[in-house]
Scaffold this active site. Sequence first.
Site: not given
Ligand code: UD1
Length: 347
Positions: A9, A178
Amino acid sequence: MHILVTGGAGFIGSHVVDRLVAAGDTVRILDALLPAVHRIRPEVNDAAELTVADVTDRSQVEAALDGVDAVCHQAAMVGLGADLDDLPAYATHNDLGTAVLLAAMAGRGVRRLVLASSMVVYGEGGYRCPVDGPVCPGLRLPADLDAGRFEPPCPCCGRPLESTLVTEDAPLDPRSVYAATKVAQEHLAAAWAAVTGGSVLALRYHNVYGPRMPRDTPYAGVASIFRSALERGEPPRVFEDGGQLRDFVHVHDVAQANLHALRYPGAPGELIPLNIGSGEPHTVGDMASVLAQAFGGPMPVVTGSYRAGDVRHVVASSARARDFFEYQPRVAFSDGVNAFACDPLRS
Ligand code: UD1
């Protein structure tokens, strides 16, 4: 085939269910409808049979396995989470849940598993130093991040590194709760395969986005966080300098990969990990700008701040999945992100 989709789901699982039903498979869903993800009860495909139960519930899992040829295990808590108070919940849902599922599959003689894994098992992506060749950078230091030095240096000589595609043989380096639970899931599934002669394909999803992505919660990915900000009339807030590379892959491509994986016989007694990416690296800054443009603004703000534990660049080589079952991502970044600006998010 008769397939049990755990987490069917949810965001990715519901797309897998739709594909399987459309392909003529018989689908049963086991989903706990966790309130952290489903603030309202989600719609599920009418053609699938839904059991609302937790994957840690052995008797419910055994009942759900009745007559099943293969399991597609999508049920999990994802994302970075709120804080360490989440640790027991991550371990329970992701690892205890997988252990219960595997034990029940062993008992029922179900020998095929497709496991939703994640690129987080790698920590940082691939890197090459012009002098030292392929290297694995360590954790970035707060002093460097505070000073705006976001690129991890070469761990041998300190020189700047080039980001390269991460392949499935890269060392596992989980850097969050995670991530640790995803590594444990893979190890449990590999041990199950070795003992039962079953086969496992562990699909290491990269950054998945698309319709039905949950709204921003501490468990959501950045595309959903940006999209939710735009809906509130706020600019997406891009951390670091926006130059961090990710492999944003559309959920339709991820669902198709699951369909292929469920039909692929696999290797008895083994777990085969496969990256599932888009083949098109983009920066987080690109994601924010293209999405904001498509939404009609406001345009993103690059904050220069950072999130503890984040990695800098992770981009997949999906060559192995292509070789195994002709995985071919079809949704181009610009098309997918432009559509995502209008896609409904899940409440
Ligand atoms: C993270 C999680 C992972 C999860 C994935 C997708 C870790 C370390 N990371 O990976 O669990 O599978 O998300 O859900 O466990 N960012 C911004 N602004 C924001 C939020 C995030 O610039 O408001 C940036 C972050 O700094 C990062 C990038 O976007 O550099 C990606 O973030 P995110 O989507 O959370 O993914 P991951 O870090 O790749």
